[in-house]
Design an enzyme around this catalytic site. Structure first.
Site, mmCIF file in Angstrom:
data_model
loop_
_atom_site.group_PDB
_atom_site.id
_atom_site.type_symbol
_atom_site.label_atom_id
_atom_site.label_comp_id
_atom_site.label_asym_id
_atom_site.label_seq_id
_atom_site.Cartn_x
_atom_site.Cartn_y
_atom_site.Cartn_z
ATOM 1 N N TYR A 124 25.276 16.512 84.832
ATOM 2 C CA TYR A 124 26.689 16.218 85.073
ATOM 3 C C TYR A 124 27.370 17.131 86.085
ATOM 4 O O TYR A 124 28.501 16.869 86.477
ATOM 5 C CB TYR A 124 27.446 16.214 83.733
ATOM 6 C CG TYR A 124 27.013 15.060 82.869
ATOM 7 C CD1 TYR A 124 27.505 13.784 83.091
ATOM 8 C CD2 TYR A 124 26.053 15.221 81.870
ATOM 9 C CE1 TYR A 124 27.094 12.708 82.333
ATOM 10 C CE2 TYR A 124 25.627 14.153 81.105
ATOM 11 C CZ TYR A 124 26.147 12.897 81.338
ATOM 12 O OH TYR A 124 25.719 11.829 80.592
ATOM 13 N N PHE A 417 30.796 14.107 69.651
ATOM 14 C CA PHE A 417 31.327 12.751 69.842
ATOM 15 C C PHE A 417 30.394 11.955 70.750
ATOM 16 O O PHE A 417 29.549 12.512 71.411
ATOM 17 C CB PHE A 417 32.738 12.790 70.417
ATOM 18 C CG PHE A 417 32.898 13.551 71.697
ATOM 19 C CD1 PHE A 417 32.736 12.911 72.920
ATOM 20 C CD2 PHE A 417 33.202 14.904 71.689
ATOM 21 C CE1 PHE A 417 32.888 13.609 74.116
ATOM 22 C CE2 PHE A 417 33.358 15.611 72.867
ATOM 23 C CZ PHE A 417 33.194 14.968 74.086
#
Length: 417
Positions: A124, A417
């Site tokens: 990322y 999450f």
């Protein structure tokens, strides 16, 4: 056939999630976890890439409010999730196209931040994310380690409770802590149930989930711990382990009482905890930190989607007036020269910040990824400069900016999450 990227519909969810399982190795999620994921999915924020009738790429987002430095500020943030590409479609630009579409949508929706947890941290950085929060795991040998507890610990009452019935009291404790620790998401409806998912098939021979609460003098719940006990035996006797899921408390006495309780569970000689803050107070309470076997890893990756809005939303620990030259190839609207001025103090305490474009000479040069890493106050600009990732163009500016960005407590992602 050309690949098609589109927003997910309800009847596509199972195919979409099946693809995600395949992208992560093909092991099916436990049914209880799958159903919870389905209930929490925000369809309008979920993207699928389709090759005919086959889903070959996915990305989603949750609508979070994230605690940032400033003593009470909660900033809208997209919790990026469900990102995966099928093995048959890698190295064809699928992930890049998903990140492009997603960040454009996040910007259009007015969220200054995007955050994620990374299965592979190397992925990322090229999309402008920086590692903004870390966590530690501890594996404590309770036969060799003692706890030093503060005054008042003996006055705390502990009570074993049903995890579901105690949920409202525990959630009040959690909510009271969010503003004081950057990186914690305010709990959105439905997310409180995530901590209680406990299918027997996922326990690996450990006990069902247990919950102990700490009560103050007036009987109010001021802390809680959720854990499993995994019994084990050797020729010499019991060798059980306590597996801590989460522990939260509003004051040092309650915090210490909960840890002492875990240390004293019969027939268990180790306490294991994962995903704790890097400045967890228990590290100062143990008599021998070497026997705690502390390991650190990345936890929360953060990207500034709207750079000026993000920098204006947080508080600063010292007055600041600095001109940044920012490189941002993936979100070019953030690139260029910005002047950030701020008064000391958090947003809750009257601190103010302004970030505007400027033609003044740049004083610090860095990328959006470095700003993302430093944003929550746990990674200093000075340490990034020492690694060659921030360049000081005017002497003295680095120290000033690094002090202003730094926080009093380490940022922490309190749940995945």
């Amino acid at each position: 056939m050309a690949l098609e990227t589109r927003v997910l519909t309800a009847d596509e969810w199972d195919v979409w999630f099946d693809h995600l399982e395949l992208a992560f190795g093909g092991v099916p999620e436990l049914s209880e976890e799958r159903e919870l994921c389905k209930s929490l999915t925000e369809l309008t924020r979920s993207l699928g890439v389709w090759d005919g009738g086959q889903c070959v790429g996915s990305a989603g987002a949750f609508s979070f409010r994230l605690s940032v430095p400033g003593g009470g500020a909660l900033v809208p943030a997209a919790g990026v999730t469900m990102v995966g590409v099928s093995p048959t479609h890698r190295r064809r630009g699928v992930l890049t196209s998903l990140m492009r579409r997603q960040l454009d949508d996040i910007r259009a929706g007015g969220e200054p931040l995007a955050v994620l947890t990374a299965s592979d941290p190397a992925i990322y950085g090229r999309f402008g994310y920086g590692t903004a929060a870390y966590s530690v795991s501890v594996d404590i040998d309770t036969t060799r380690v003692r706890l030093s507890v503060p005054p008042g610990t003996d006055d705390v009452r502990l009570r074993l409770v049903d995890p579901l019935e105690s949920l409202p009291d525990c959630e009040r404790v959690y909510a009271a802590l969010v503003a004081g620790r950057p990186g914690m998401p305010a709990r959105q409806p439905g997310w409180e149930l995530r901590a209680l998912v406990d299918p027997p098939s996922g326990r690996s021979a450990a006990s069902p989930l247990k919950c102990v609460v700490a009560e103050g003098a007036g009987g109010e719940v001021v802390g809680y711990a959720r854990y499993h006990v995994k019994p084990d035996w050797e020729q010499t006797g019991s060798d059980g382990k306590v597996q801590l899921r989460t522990l939260e408390a509003l004051d040092p006495a309650a915090y210490a009482a909960l840890w002492r309780y875990l240390f004293d569970i019969d027939l268990a000689w180790r306490v294991r905890a994962y995903g704790r803050p890097v400045d967890d107070p228990v590290l100062h309470m143990v008599s021998d930190v070497r026997r705690a076997e502390v390991r650190q890893r990345d936890a929360l990756h953060l990207r500034l989607v709207d750079l000026p809005a993000a920098l204006e939303a947080r508080g600063y620990g010292a007055p600041l007036d600095v001109v940044f030259e920012v490189e941002d190839r993936f979100c070019p609207w953030n690139a260029g020269r910005w002047r950030l001025t701020a008064t000391a103090g958090g947003t809750a305490g009257g601190g103010t910040a302004s970030c505007t474009r400027t033609g003044a000479p740049a004083e610090l040069e860095l990328s959006a990824g470095e700003l993302g890493a430093a944003y929550l106050g746990g990674v200093t600009l000075a340490s990034l400069a020492a690694a060659g990732r921030v360049r000081e163009l005017r002497a003295g500016t680095l120290v000033q900016a690094s002090r202003a960005f730094a926080g009093d407590v380490a940022p922490w992602l309190s749940h995945g999450f």
